[in-house]
Design a protein around this motif. Structure first.
Motif, mmCIF file in Angstrom:
data_model
loop_
_atom_site.group_PDB
_atom_site.id
_atom_site.type_symbol
_atom_site.label_atom_id
_atom_site.label_comp_id
_atom_site.label_asym_id
_atom_site.label_seq_id
_atom_site.Cartn_x
_atom_site.Cartn_y
_atom_site.Cartn_z
ATOM 1 N N VAL A 11 -35.259 21.254 17.701
ATOM 2 C CA VAL A 11 -34.259 21.754 18.644
ATOM 3 C C VAL A 11 -34.305 23.281 18.641
ATOM 4 N N VAL A 12 -34.476 23.856 19.816
ATOM 5 C CA VAL A 12 -34.491 25.312 19.947
ATOM 6 C C VAL A 12 -33.072 25.799 20.228
ATOM 7 N N LEU A 13 -32.629 26.761 19.421
ATOM 8 C CA LEU A 13 -31.283 27.305 19.559
ATOM 9 C C LEU A 13 -31.315 28.715 20.143
ATOM 10 N N TYR A 14 -30.205 29.059 20.789
ATOM 11 C CA TYR A 14 -29.996 30.437 21.233
ATOM 12 C C TYR A 14 -28.495 30.676 21.274
ATOM 13 N N ASN A 15 -28.002 31.494 20.372
ATOM 14 C CA ASN A 15 -26.569 31.788 20.253
ATOM 15 C C ASN A 15 -25.729 30.508 20.242
ATOM 16 N N LEU A 36 -34.206 23.035 13.267
ATOM 17 C CA LEU A 36 -33.589 23.952 14.217
ATOM 18 C C LEU A 36 -34.337 25.285 14.159
ATOM 19 N N VAL A 37 -34.849 25.732 15.292
ATOM 20 C CA VAL A 37 -35.521 27.029 15.366
ATOM 21 C C VAL A 37 -34.659 27.918 16.255
ATOM 22 N N ASP A 38 -34.153 28.998 15.686
ATOM 23 C CA ASP A 38 -33.118 29.798 16.342
ATOM 24 C C ASP A 38 -33.689 31.100 16.887
ATOM 25 N N LEU A 59 -35.261 33.171 13.668
ATOM 26 C CA LEU A 59 -36.351 34.056 14.085
ATOM 27 C C LEU A 59 -35.903 35.510 14.195
ATOM 28 N N PHE A 60 -34.587 35.736 14.306
ATOM 29 C CA PHE A 60 -33.985 37.072 14.393
ATOM 30 C C PHE A 60 -34.442 37.865 15.626
ATOM 31 N N GLN A 61 -34.960 37.172 16.590
ATOM 32 C CA GLN A 61 -35.288 37.757 17.890
ATOM 33 C C GLN A 61 -35.614 36.605 18.840
ATOM 34 N N ASN A 62 -35.520 36.876 20.128
ATOM 35 C CA ASN A 62 -35.839 35.842 21.106
ATOM 36 C C ASN A 62 -37.336 35.866 21.371
ATOM 37 N N LYS A 63 -38.043 34.902 20.778
ATOM 38 C CA LYS A 63 -39.497 34.848 20.907
ATOM 39 C C LYS A 63 -39.934 33.813 21.941
ATOM 40 N N GLY A 64 -38.957 33.222 22.637
ATOM 41 C CA GLY A 64 -39.294 32.300 23.711
ATOM 42 C C GLY A 64 -39.300 30.850 23.276
ATOM 43 N N ILE A 65 -39.153 29.966 24.257
ATOM 44 C CA ILE A 65 -39.099 28.526 23.995
ATOM 45 C C ILE A 65 -40.395 27.998 23.405
ATOM 46 N N ALA A 66 -41.535 28.477 23.912
ATOM 47 C CA ALA A 66 -42.826 27.964 23.450
ATOM 48 C C ALA A 66 -43.069 28.327 21.989
ATOM 49 N N GLU A 156 -47.494 30.165 24.507
ATOM 50 C CA GLU A 156 -46.449 31.125 24.173
ATOM 51 C C GLU A 156 -46.387 32.290 25.149
ATOM 52 N N GLN A 157 -47.455 32.533 25.897
ATOM 53 C CA GLN A 157 -47.464 33.619 26.876
ATOM 54 C C GLN A 157 -46.542 33.334 28.064
ATOM 55 N N LEU A 158 -46.237 32.067 28.299
ATOM 56 C CA LEU A 158 -45.322 31.721 29.388
ATOM 57 C C LEU A 158 -43.876 32.041 29.020
ATOM 58 N N PHE A 159 -43.583 32.026 27.736
ATOM 59 C CA PHE A 159 -42.309 32.447 27.165
ATOM 60 C C PHE A 159 -41.149 31.496 27.442
ATOM 61 N N LEU A 160 -40.904 31.158 28.694
ATOM 62 C CA LEU A 160 -39.689 30.401 29.007
ATOM 63 C C LEU A 160 -39.973 29.252 29.969
ATOM 64 N N ASP A 161 -39.591 29.381 31.216
ATOM 65 C CA ASP A 161 -39.692 28.273 32.176
ATOM 66 C C ASP A 161 -41.142 27.877 32.443
ATOM 67 N N GLY A 162 -41.339 26.578 32.722
ATOM 68 C CA GLY A 162 -42.665 26.094 33.085
ATOM 69 C C GLY A 162 -43.557 25.777 31.910
ATOM 70 N N VAL A 163 -43.066 26.004 30.700
ATOM 71 C CA VAL A 163 -43.860 25.709 29.499
ATOM 72 C C VAL A 163 -44.221 24.230 29.445
ATOM 73 N N ASP A 164 -43.264 23.381 29.802
ATOM 74 C CA ASP A 164 -43.516 21.936 29.780
ATOM 75 C C ASP A 164 -44.506 21.529 30.870
#
Length: 276
Positions: A11-15, A36-38, A59-66, A156-164
């Motif tokens: 599960v990917v967490l963000y705040n 949990l990967v935050d 992770l202490f930073q937003n490294k993206g969903i991928a 990981e270069q996609l970072f967010l949307d469209g990774v799936d």
């Protein structure tokens, strides 16, 4: 005989807030364990310290969903990997439907199992049977570890949307099947829903921030070009029409969308810093 002991949930967490804690608690006894990967800037581990089936990785930073998904996959060793968003609600029926299929069918050519998505914009109920599909969402999808061993991890270069979408098209290219299990239904909350009244009816549609539309435009176009997939071009067109017809602050959204198109054409990927 496949059992829940062979499944890890990533599960990917963000705040995450207290509501997310309650969502994570729902996993107890449904899978072997939860990782949990935050992506938050600060650690939120104390929120989940009483859940002994959970491993927490800040992770202490937003490294993206991928990146976060890949981190969780590499930290696990179970045969099957269930990837999840923090606001998706799991049910025992979802896991049972997946296990039932795996115990009755040859999985040699299968890369992943996916589900139906029940949202406030598109209600879904369990149905019988299963079918081969080309695209789906990663949240609620059960991947075989062998799939990652064969074709690699999420881009990981996609970072967010469209990774799936990119990953499922890569699976398809490698002749690995994506099977939708119709009795498996996930309660999912993509974006924020708005309602437009039209006479006696109403139109429900999703809206997110301009930066999300940057990533959607960039990653959809880049992936469509790479895999020559017409459906992604269609999805991209629909998103543009939504901005033009339905959105407020059209200039902000169009500026982000157009920047995404430009960056896709120049193969400029990675994390994007959006400017108003």
């Amino acid at each position: 005989m496949k059992t829940k002991k062979e499944i890890v949930a990533i599960v990917v967490l963000y705040n995450p807030d207290d509501k997310v804690y309650r969502t994570i608690k729902e996993y107890e006894n449904l899978v072997n364990r939860v990782i949990l990967v935050d992506n938050s800037l600060q650690s939120n581990g104390t929120k989940f310290k009483d859940l002994n089936f959970v491993k927490y990785i800040p992770l202490f930073q937003n490294k993206g969903i991928a990146y976060a998904l890949n981190k969780g996959i590499k930290e696990s060793n179970e045969k099957y990997i269930l990837t999840m968003d923090q606001d998706s609600h799991i049910k025992g029926s979802l896991i049972n439907a997946y296990l039932s299929f795996l115990n009755k069918n040859d999985e040699k050519k299968i890369g992943a199992l996916t589900c139906q998505y029940n949202t406030d914009r598109n209600a879904k109920k369990p149905r019988t049977g299963f079918e081969k599909v080309k695209l789906s969402m990663q949240s609620g999808t059960l991947f075989k570890r062998d799939t990652f061993n064969k074709i690699g991890y999420f881009n990981e270069q996609l970072f967010l949307d469209g990774v799936d979408y990119e990953y499922f098209l890569r699976m398809n290219q490698a002749d690995l099947q994506l099977i939708r299990i119709n009795p498996a239904v996930l309660d999912h909350q993509p974006a924020t829903t708005r309602i437009l009244k039209l006479g006696f009816g109403k139109l429900k549609y999703g809206i997110a921030s301009p930066v999300r539309y940057y990533y959607q435009a960039r990653n959809l176009l880049w992936t469509a070009k790479k895999y020559k997939d017409p459906k992604l071009y269609f999805i991209l067109t629909v998103k543009l029409l939504k901005i033009v017809i339905l959105f407020d602050n059209k200039k902000r959204y169009l500026r982000a969308f157009n920047q995404g198109i430009k960056d896709a054409n120049y193969n400029k990927l990675g994390k994007y810093t959006y400017k108003n």
